[in-house]
Design a protein around this motif. Sequence first.
Motif, short mmCIF file in Angstrom:
data_model
loop_
_atom_site.label_atom_id
_atom_site.label_comp_id
_atom_site.label_asym_id
_atom_site.label_seq_id
_atom_site.Cartn_x
_atom_site.Cartn_y
_atom_site.Cartn_z
N ILE A 234 17.41 10.16 2.78
CA ILE A 234 17.75 11.51 2.32
C ILE A 234 18.10 12.71 3.62
O ILE A 234 17.05 13.43 3.26
N PHE A 242 25.17 17.12 -1.28
CA PHE A 242 25.39 16.04 -1.10
C PHE A 242 23.41 15.36 -1.17
O PHE A 242 23.02 14.31 -1.19
N TYR A 283 22.02 8.15 4.08
CA TYR A 283 23.38 9.30 3.92
C TYR A 283 22.98 9.92 5.61
O TYR A 283 22.36 10.53 6.17
N GLY A 309 25.13 3.32 1.99
CA GLY A 309 24.87 4.87 1.28
C GLY A 309 26.29 5.37 1.96
O GLY A 309 27.38 4.63 1.19
N VAL A 310 26.18 6.49 2.27
CA VAL A 310 27.16 7.14 2.22
C VAL A 310 27.51 8.09 3.12
O VAL A 310 26.13 8.86 3.82
#
Length: 546
Positions: A234, A242, A283, A309-310
């Motif tokens: 992260i 987020f 991320y 992931g994003v």
Amino acid sequence: MSYSNELTNKTLGQLLDSIALKHPDKDAIVFCDLNYKINYREFKKTTDEIAKGLLALNIKKGEHIGIFAVNCPEWVILQFAAAKIGTVLVNINPALKSHELEYILKQGDITTLFLTEFFKGQNMIDVLEDIGKNEDVRAHHGVPQLHRIITICTGNHPEYMKWNDLYKLAKSVPEEVLVERQSKLNSKDVINIQYTSGTTGFPKGAELTHFGILNNAYFCGVNMNLTDKDSICIPVPLYHCFGCVLGTLVSVNFGIKMVFPSEVFEPKKTLEAVQKEKCTALYGVPTMFIAELALDDFNKYDLSSLRTGVIAGAPCPMELMKQLIDKMHLTEITVGYGFTEASPLITQTRYNDPLEIKVGTVGKPHQNVKVKIISPETKAELPHNTPGELCAFGYNAMIGYYNMPEKTKETIDSSGWMHTGDLATMDEKDICKIVGRIKDMVIRGGENIYPAEIEEFFMTNSKVEMVQVIGIPDKKYGEQLAVVIKLKSGEKWTEEEVKEWCKGKIANFKIPYYVKFVSEFPMTANGKIQKYKLREILQQELKITV
């Protein structure tokens, strides 16, 4: 792994307690820069201690406490400790300057402020102390309801309480007092305020519930195909949804390790963290991934553990998506779309969607969320593949903007539909594509910048007669900020002087990259400034093509 589409009624505290019982010895929080690593048993124990420390300060259910900090272990602990006693945590961007911080402290009715000392060389305690320097209420930094200031990660400033003081205070609070407080909480209680903004006025505090953010995080993980064997890197900021919803809450929902590479984003440290902790998910906004791929020594990092992931905050170009898959092994990465008011995700691509869906669209509506496309003018629902405003309805809607009922009505209509202000299409398979924005918001490298806020700030300068702020396309950041100024008669101001005047008053990312002076603005017949014409003029002058 089988997933449930049912909504859960747990509070954040109940979620952490259940996961700590289920996975006590699993790694929970890792901060690579600090050589900090704790498991879920330790996470719960530390959270309970800080929660009892807050109770010792007589902090009430529903009271607002602020966190003005970079990514650090205390941020995560405080998120859950505050939730355990029903206190509302107000996230504050550490990049803010005194003018902006003062607004949030006052508008958000913050009684206790937690803060770290530095953000990218900016002394955050100096920023706080700049508020109210010339006022009689100096003891409260110009904010009368601010009773306590608690510093994190610094031995300086003995005039303020320190984070470790909370552990000492906790000793005076029996365990049953914390249990009793937790028993009075409801999953539908407001637990978090995140500041966002619109095209008019200053930022608005979106009130989010346990129910909204906890469930949104769970379904985000479902769409990434997460199991309890995964771990998430992260590098995104915790003050943003987020980080503190899609980051911490996804991790706790699945009982997995959350890995923070550094206090602020650094591409090298991000890849080092992935390699060292063997993260399976990563991320970021597109500019973060671009910076990681651009590292000279990129090929030396072992990223083979990555799978999903994003990526969110801005559209993902085809070439970038191909590199994420081919060079970073992110074969199951998802694209997220939403806004803070929706806790935050409205749509998301699924881990097994084909490439063309992951690049050209923002996927399907989230589980238990409805989406419709309406005419911005008539508000009527539009047929498939017709551009209109994207609206969403579901459990994830904010309660409202704190102390702003009229602004709330502008975003959530009488039927409960959230109006995003974004132009989109939706096809026969419910796949959505963002095609533009109704709002004038500028997105620079994933940071939302709101022209009206910057315009109001410029109007505080006595030289300025009129001002307009617009976004100009930029290959690196997506957009750069431009300010167009009409000076009062007889006044003089240079581009350099404008930028210098902004420094220290507004966050660096809000300082305009382009400065233009004009004698007149293009106007409509009824006297409204035509921003789109200003944008066209600047793009022609700067020889920028969209």
